[in-house]
Design a protein around this motif. Sequence first.
Motif, PDB file in Angstrom:
ATOM      1  N   GLU A 312      -6.351 -25.385  -7.937  1.00 23.03           N
ATOM      2  CA  GLU A 312      -5.947 -26.541  -7.142  1.00 23.03           C
ATOM      3  C   GLU A 312      -4.724 -27.223  -7.745  1.00 23.03           C
ATOM      4  O   GLU A 312      -3.810 -27.648  -7.037  1.00 23.03           O
ATOM      5  N   ARG A 313      -4.696 -27.349  -9.076  1.00 28.34           N
ATOM      6  CA  ARG A 313      -3.523 -27.948  -9.717  1.00 28.34           C
ATOM      7  C   ARG A 313      -2.283 -27.084  -9.494  1.00 28.34           C
ATOM      8  O   ARG A 313      -1.185 -27.599  -9.296  1.00 28.34           O
ATOM      9  N   LEU A 314      -2.453 -25.773  -9.532  1.00 28.75           N
ATOM     10  CA  LEU A 314      -1.324 -24.867  -9.301  1.00 28.75           C
ATOM     11  C   LEU A 314      -0.813 -24.979  -7.868  1.00 28.75           C
ATOM     12  O   LEU A 314       0.393 -24.915  -7.617  1.00 28.75           O
ATOM     13  N   ARG A 315      -1.724 -25.127  -6.906  1.00 28.32           N
ATOM     14  CA  ARG A 315      -1.316 -25.289  -5.506  1.00 28.32           C
ATOM     15  C   ARG A 315      -0.456 -26.533  -5.346  1.00 28.32           C
ATOM     16  O   ARG A 315       0.522 -26.566  -4.598  1.00 28.32           O
ATOM     17  N   THR A 316      -0.826 -27.574  -6.071  1.00 25.89           N
ATOM     18  CA  THR A 316      -0.101 -28.839  -5.960  1.00 25.89           C
ATOM     19  C   THR A 316       1.263 -28.776  -6.641  1.00 25.89           C
ATOM     20  O   THR A 316       2.245 -29.339  -6.144  1.00 25.89           O
ATOM     21  N   GLY A 317       1.339 -28.074  -7.766  1.00 23.21           N
ATOM     22  CA  GLY A 317       2.562 -28.133  -8.560  1.00 23.21           C
ATOM     23  C   GLY A 317       3.452 -26.911  -8.527  1.00 23.21           C
ATOM     24  O   GLY A 317       4.443 -26.854  -9.257  1.00 23.21           O
ATOM     25  N   CYS A 318       3.126 -25.904  -7.704  1.00 21.53           N
ATOM     26  CA  CYS A 318       3.912 -24.659  -7.745  1.00 21.53           C
ATOM     27  C   CYS A 318       5.248 -24.765  -7.025  1.00 21.53           C
ATOM     28  O   CYS A 318       6.109 -23.889  -7.160  1.00 21.53           O
TER      29      CYS A 318
END
Length: 703
Positions: A312-318
């Motif tokens: 989820e963090r990767l989805r937000t910050g990619c």
Amino acid sequence: MSEAQGSGARGFPAFAARRGGRARGQSFWAAQWAGAVEDVWPEEGPLKKGRSFARTGRIGPITVSPGRVAAEVYGGEETYTTRLTLTVLDDDAWDLLWEKTADRPAETEALLAGDLPEDLLEAVEDARVRMLPGYGDLDADCDCDGLDHPCPHATGLAYQLSWLLDTDPWLLLLIRGRVADEAVEELKSTLLLRALADGEEENDPGETETEPATTAPTPDPGTYAAQRAAYARPVTPLPALPSLPEPLAAPEEPLTGIEADPLDRLAADAALRARELLAYAQGFGTAPPEPLDVWQDTVRLAATHPDPRVAERLRTGCGRPGEDLDRAAAAWRTGGRAALDVLERLWTPPEQQTARARTALATAWEADELPPVTVDGNHWTLTGRDLQLRLGRDGRWYPYRRRDGLWWPAGPPSTDPAEALAEPCALSGSTHMSAISGVPASPTPPPVEAPIVRIEPGSTAQLAATVERIAAAASVDDTHEPDPDQYIYVKSKVSYLTVSHTDTDRSKTLVQPPHIREVWLSPDGKQGWLEEPGYRSEGGVTLDSDTERDVNSPSYVYLQTLPTDPDTLLKKIYEETEGRGNSPDQQAFTTVGDLLDEQLAPAKLNAALYRAAARIPGVVVVEHVKDAAGREGIALARVDQQSGDRTEWIFDRRTYAYLGSRAVQVKEANGIKPGTVLENTAVLERAVVDAQKQRPGAQGTAT
């Protein structure tokens, strides 16, 4: 003279103009090089022009590097880049050459002293490697507009290289991939390994010598036979690619007491990296895999990390839409970096690979109907089923399913396209795949061993004149223009490479037995029908398609919009095929060829296509070629330097009408022997008819 660091490339100043004199070098190695070049390019006309150009002083500084000789040449007011390319020997070939050289004391001594002895050619022959250029090994490329291949700039550069060999014959080794110092060090290493092996004596460990031997015994010639036999044995094949590791399950408690235990993921990443290296070693790819970039590493983490909060963090910050990362992670789980490349990049596979896939799908489908398949590069879309196959550069087929307008990975990949589709078809409730049911669609004729023919060298001597005769014949084609409600009918006899095997000897190359194939196409390309008994469902299959037409998938209506000026036409073909195929030139040649068999082109465009093809570097004339119907003709041909096969368009020797095509392996690759006929077609009839499935001269439809 300067030497580039790292690459082994060496630069040499330009030769001044010469008045008369020999164009070939004078030394042994220079003469051997020039003779080999003249054997590869035997036509005297281009060679004579090249010898003259070599003396003009219009060839600039020459760069010699592994696999390549290049120079800027000056043709009047224009400057061109001319390149000669040769195959670089791999490490195994060099090791074998040094083994054979070490068996020859005189040659070994000369090499260690810095000389390149003439008898080294005998060691080269023993090792079965190439030091001098040979057919299918030497190629030329120049950005001039000359119709000759090779052009005078390329042959002139080849002769000037023989002048360089007069002073430095070690350049021959550099072109094949070894600088002089490296070659000598490798030979020394071979000699050292032999000395270490030969120095082992069978002594009792408890005994010691009281005095050294005063005279070294004369070795028996057969003493080292075991070592030589060991080096001569073929390399043991690498194991098959293992399956990817299963995704890691999230432990209830972190094993290390921290939020995520990295050890299991590091192990999984190491296994995946090892698999990629093994794929490269088996020939899938031209270079070892590069380190992951930021996006690839983000996808890897999202796909493999057991903690959903990480994804989820990767989805937000990619920096990309979350759905892009979700699809990429789904692809990564099916095949790692190779699967991600399949998701994100379109490319065009070789024709033989495409033909094998068509055969596998056709023979795996149930008898009621093979759905129409739209092919766009490595994307194969099954019309009306929201299913797609994508061929990866690793040789595996990846299934995809359309979901909310986007294509999503739909299962594990397979080297068999029918097997790759089995799971998605089963999930969608389809019972059309015989790969699922185990029942063959219809009796398919067993494959036969591919014929072997003599490889006749091509020539550019008569290329311009031959193309003009072919174009003149095409421009007066009497096949009338189809009306919108009519159909283009083409009847052919064909034989394609097949993936099926009925013999345990996999060294054999198998093809379909020659058989009849009939196609009906509407002028706009939206409707069509195909009958190919034994390879398609009984009664035929539909070719209906709403795909937008372009130069890679044309219709008659689309072809009417193309320019008939050869230069403008060729420029458009290069632009629309950019990034496809093994090389821009080969893909342009392939695209033109695809229009010849099962399509009808306006007469003026047909003539322009042939004239445009003559401008593609590497196109030659082959004097004696037979089509699938046994008709002998003359051919326009080009060798694909990557796959090693030569595509030939065959024309009637008297009328210059198009007869068919043939693909012949000219240099060994993937176990296929030179001279193997991979594909053969013959156009038996081409006409315009009033209805789908109607044959020329008949009022009814086909039964």
